[in-house]
Design a protein around this motif. Sequence first.
Motif, PDB file in Angstrom:
ATOM      1  N   ALA A 146       0.791  -1.275  -0.228  1.00  0.00           N
ATOM      2  CA  ALA A 146      -0.161  -0.031  -0.144  1.00  0.00           C
ATOM      3  C   ALA A 146       0.758   1.280  -0.055  1.00  0.00           C
ATOM      4  O   ALA A 146       0.459   2.537  -0.402  1.00  0.00           O
ATOM      5  CB  ALA A 146      -0.969   0.075   1.065  1.00  0.00           C
ATOM      6  N   LEU A 171      -4.016  -6.116   0.022  1.00  0.00           N
ATOM      7  CA  LEU A 171      -3.246  -4.772   0.270  1.00  0.00           C
ATOM      8  C   LEU A 171      -2.592  -5.239   1.710  1.00  0.00           C
ATOM      9  O   LEU A 171      -3.098  -5.510   2.484  1.00  0.00           O
ATOM     10  CB  LEU A 171      -4.177  -3.930   0.435  1.00  0.00           C
ATOM     11  N   LEU A 174      -0.815  -1.776   5.520  1.00  0.00           N
ATOM     12  CA  LEU A 174      -1.779  -0.762   5.585  1.00  0.00           C
ATOM     13  C   LEU A 174      -1.898   0.200   6.942  1.00  0.00           C
ATOM     14  O   LEU A 174      -2.080   1.246   6.934  1.00  0.00           O
ATOM     15  CB  LEU A 174      -3.311  -1.248   5.567  1.00  0.00           C
ATOM     16  N   ARG A 182      -3.081   4.582  -0.295  1.00  0.00           N
ATOM     17  CA  ARG A 182      -3.901   3.446  -0.430  1.00  0.00           C
ATOM     18  C   ARG A 182      -4.810   3.907  -1.890  1.00  0.00           C
ATOM     19  O   ARG A 182      -4.996   2.907  -2.564  1.00  0.00           O
ATOM     20  CB  ARG A 182      -4.429   3.095   0.821  1.00  0.00           C
ATOM     21  N   GLU A 198      -8.644  -6.898  -1.422  1.00  0.00           N
ATOM     22  CA  GLU A 198      -9.103  -6.748  -0.240  1.00  0.00           C
ATOM     23  C   GLU A 198      -7.999  -6.441   0.710  1.00  0.00           C
ATOM     24  O   GLU A 198      -6.827  -6.708   0.386  1.00  0.00           O
ATOM     25  CB  GLU A 198      -9.317  -8.295   0.108  1.00  0.00           C
ATOM     26  N   ASP A 199      -8.260  -5.568   1.951  1.00  0.00           N
ATOM     27  CA  ASP A 199      -7.050  -5.491   2.674  1.00  0.00           C
ATOM     28  C   ASP A 199      -6.776  -6.794   3.239  1.00  0.00           C
ATOM     29  O   ASP A 199      -7.482  -7.621   3.696  1.00  0.00           O
ATOM     30  CB  ASP A 199      -7.656  -4.602   4.066  1.00  0.00           C
TER      31      ASP A 199
END
Length: 343
Positions: A146, A171, A174, A182, A198-199
């Motif tokens: 990110a 990702l 974060l 991001r 998706e995170d």
Amino acid sequence: MTMALPDPRILLLSSQDIVPVTILSGFLGSGKTTIIRRLLTYACDTAVIVNEFGEVGLDHLLLESADDNIALLPGGCLCCQARGDLARALRSLQDRSALGQAPAFRRVIVETSGLADPGPILQVLLSDPLRLSRYRFAGLVTTADAVLGAGQLAGHAVAQSQVALADRILLTKLDIAASADRQSLVQALARHSAAPVEDRASDAGLERQLFAFDVGARPRFRAIGTDHGAHDGLFTAISLGWTGRVELAGLHAELTAFALEHGETLLRLKGIVDVAGAQTPASVHAVQHLVERPRLLATMPAEPWRGIVAICRRQARNGIADRLGQVLRASTADRAEIHREHA
């Protein structure tokens, strides 16, 4: 008179559970090893194959919790000279476990080098079905940094290939990324990939992200790079809906001919098609020149969509779409309609 050989995937000498294999891709420093280290703290039934670029491998030393089920493939990226080593490593893991020399495992993660193009690695799982009969490719997960990911996508073609071929993008970093970083990454990913983003989750959520792929669902690819003008990526997605029932042998032959013609510009193909005389549809997979024999699904998918999705180089999209339409028509006995779908 020639006789067709049986599918090697059914030639198991003993009753064994099928082992899903997930490929974990992502550019250098994007957090692949961190993800595996987290997973192994509670998922000890997972074997890991680590590939590193260079003569000395270090990543496997960071995976302290399951050393007996970790194989290191140093000395070159799997996408070039070390591809044969992947098949041998998978077979070795199986043999060592059967002999009691390593713990039992029920799934495998292949962590690629950050400089590896995943396409040739996918080919390994399609091209050696006899030796790898116990294994099934589950999905390709790509990590995206990110903080630095947007710049990596802009500056490295291999990073674009890694996300273009992904079934899921996670990702990472974060916790240290600014919201603007991001957002820039998500926008860049939309230009280069159609996979869901998706995170990165933790614990059970991470386990789902790495292993839960619904083979009966519609391939989740949308059009790539739409309305971005000169900033479009190298790749695009083509989605062809199909209402007919195919003959499996005919479809396999047609797809094989198609892949030989267009393998240089085709990155990946996947789909779900109804089959004449069968109660469930079949899954279809191809990577560049290699086509996996279509397999009937064990259960009926929840989603009704049928068709094929191809990821290809942008300049070849019209020729590939037309040729895929010919493939579907030639392998279908009944009258059917083809729908080229757009975002």
